[in-house]
Design an enzyme around this catalytic site. Structure first.
Site, mmCIF file in Angstrom:
data_model
loop_
_atom_site.group_PDB
_atom_site.id
_atom_site.type_symbol
_atom_site.label_atom_id
_atom_site.label_comp_id
_atom_site.label_asym_id
_atom_site.label_seq_id
_atom_site.Cartn_x
_atom_site.Cartn_y
_atom_site.Cartn_z
ATOM 1 N N ASP A 1 -7.893 -5.583 0.176
ATOM 2 C CA ASP A 1 -8.445 -6.334 -0.935
ATOM 3 C C ASP A 1 -7.995 -7.710 -0.811
ATOM 4 O O ASP A 1 -8.516 -8.714 -1.814
ATOM 5 C CB ASP A 1 -7.986 -5.777 -2.249
ATOM 6 C CG ASP A 1 -8.582 -4.567 -2.804
ATOM 7 O OD1 ASP A 1 -9.679 -4.436 -2.444
ATOM 8 O OD2 ASP A 1 -7.858 -3.796 -3.196
ATOM 9 N N HIS B 1 0.784 -0.975 -0.127
ATOM 10 C CA HIS B 1 -0.022 0.036 0.046
ATOM 11 C C HIS B 1 0.816 1.205 -0.224
ATOM 12 O O HIS B 1 2.001 1.154 0.549
ATOM 13 C CB HIS B 1 -0.942 -0.104 1.114
ATOM 14 C CG HIS B 1 -1.987 0.905 1.246
ATOM 15 N ND1 HIS B 1 -2.054 2.363 1.392
ATOM 16 C CD2 HIS B 1 -3.159 0.949 0.739
ATOM 17 C CE1 HIS B 1 -3.189 2.848 1.154
ATOM 18 N NE2 HIS B 1 -3.861 1.773 0.662
#
Ligand code: CMC
Length: 445
Positions: free
Chosen positions: A380, A322
């Site tokens: 996710d 991320h």
């Protein structure tokens, strides 16, 4: 630390007693740049007057060190793995609140009273149907269109069907557009799905809550009664909540940039959906499940880990890494618990994909490559497993992210309008192309 917004600080200028400054020296010039202090998080150097004073730009492709606005909505501490909406931690919101209450919080800044919540829920519930003529618009798409392609088109087309709420200078119209978008997005996502599988569109039901109604519109058929399982509806609601906002990510910044030109809200949200679709952003949930399926069995994990580490292979471990989180994504922690609950409820706790996911997570978290680069599972990583177990095809994963994130886009869009400093977003560039040259006729080239 004093809580000040960028515009308050700039109004006060350098006369402010506690004003901190940064000094930039180059080419014999010295420029004092104000430092703005957030309520929490790193200080921000205000470079707005840099070009006027020093005739230079800053260079930051990907905005890795640049704050594009000030905001009071969401705070992330990526090193600590913290996510707060209006100050409230995401794990508390996911376990104790519910999506529409979080929507209210994001949009209006405070948790609602019981009366405010009831009024808000009623407003949203009463706006869930879409203009009947939009059904014809859906039917213009190819049957095999990806639901995200349909959503980009249909949400953009809302500006034609709801023209009476496109005047962004009218506060009332902005509010109506916001409610319409939050209310109709599940209907649009469910219709995109129904159309892609050749089933009739299912109208919303006002007696169901937001998440249950979405499951009803996706999974019921006119031929038989469909009862929404409350535990699945709760899991759905939690998925919506976990995706509701994430400060200035790519799609939110896209919405803000599109809106800065004065474009109507439906066009701006369509732009956000288009941006979200990419596999580095919201498209990662679909890509992650496809990757888990491709890996298939635990014994193949080392092969994929090796590929992810190979500089000559473009493969990346989807659902890992991320831009902001350099620690566990707090949304992934809740999502993992939810995956266990939902799979147990559905009696598929031995789901082979979940086994692969858990083992992959374990191996990656202990691998020096992932440790050194601080690559942790993101939101996710587990969401696709839950959604697939609920019966959604992979192509619906990103539309579900889009409908959940709509409130975040809307809240940030609303905030932007309240900002007296709002001006058209217009980045500069480091030009490396040809300098002046004269045109050459085609026969002389
Ligand atoms: N697998 C293997 N290596 C990775 C991964 C990964 N998933 N992510 C980053 N890296 C490596 C990358 O190769 C780079 O290595 P080096 O420094 O040797 O060149 C380093 O880590 C830093 O990566 P980056 O691409 O510079 O980092 P970024 O902040 O630009 O990208 C990201 C963040 C999320 C796009 C990236 O981690 C990624 O592509 N992850 C997979 C896609 C994904 O799961 N996206 C969902 C994000 S969360 C939900 C959302 O925001 O929509």
């Amino acid at each position: 630390m004093p809580v000040r917004s960028a515009h308050e600080a700039s109004d006060e200028g350098n006369t402010m007693t506690e004003q901190k400054t940064a000094t930039l020296s180059f080419d014999g010039k010295t420029i004092e740049l104000p430092i703005l202090s957030p309520s929490v998080g790193p200080d921000v150097i205000d470079i707005r007057k840099l070009y006027a004073q020093g005739h230079v730009f800053t260079y930051d492709p990907g905005f890795t060190s640049t704050a594009s606005c000030d905001s009071t909505i969401t705070y992330i501490d990526g090193d600590e793995g913290v996510l707060l909406h209006r100050g409230y931690p995401i794990d508390q919101l996911a376990s104790q609140s519910h999506y529409l209450e979080v929507c209210y919080l994001l949009m209006y800044g405070e948790l609602p009273t019981a009366a405010q919540l009831e009024a808000f829920e009623t407003t949203i519930t009463r706006h869930t149907m879409i203009h009947e003529q939009m059904h014809n618009f859906f039917r213009g798409f190819r049957r095999d269109a990806h639901p995200m392609a349909t959503m980009v088109g249909v949400v953009g087309a809302m500006s034609a069907f709801y023209h009476d709420s496109t005047d962004v200078n009218d506060q009332k119209q902005r509010e109506i557009a916001a409610h319409r978008l939050i209310a109709k997005m599940p209907t649009i996502a469910a219709m995109a799905y129904k159309y892609s599988i050749g089933q009739p569109f299912v109208y919303p039901r006002n007696d169901l809550d937001y998440a249950a109604n979405f499951l009803h519109m996706c999974f019921s058929v006119p031929a038989e009664k469909y009862n929404v399982d409350p535990i699945l509806a709760r899991a759905m609601d939690r998925i919506f909540t976990l995706h509701a906002d994430h400060e200035q990510n790519a799609s939110t910044s896209t919405v803000r940039l599109a809106s800065s030109s004065g474009a109507n809200p439906f066009a701006c949200i369509a732009a956000g959906i288009a941006c979200l679709w990419g596999p580095a952003h919201g498209g990662a949930n679909q890509a992650c499940l496809e990757m888990l399926k491709e890996i298939g069995t635990v014994d193949r994990i080392p092969e994929f880990i090796a590929r992810a580490k190979d500089k000559n292979d473009p493969f990346r471990l989807m659902g890992f890494g991320h831009r902001v989180y350099k620690n566990m994504d707090p949304r992934a922690t809740v999502m993992k618990e939810s995956a266990d609950e939902v799979l147990e409820l559905l009696g598929v706790e031995n789901n082979p994909l979940l086994q692969v996911a858990k083992e992959l997570e374990h191996i990656a978290l202990n691998d020096p490559y992932f440790i050194e680069k601080k690559l942790f599972p993101n939101v996710d990583f587990y969401s696709g497993i839950i959604l697939e177990a609920m019966g959604f095809p992979t192509s619906m994963f990103t539309p579900i992210f889009a409908l959940s994130r709509t409130v975040g886009w809307i809240s940030q869009w609303k905030e932007q309008f309240a900002d007296p400093q709002m001006k058209i977003g217009r980045p500069r560039q480091l030009y490396l192309g040809s300098t002046y040259r004269d045109y050459v006729d085609v026969e002389n080239r």
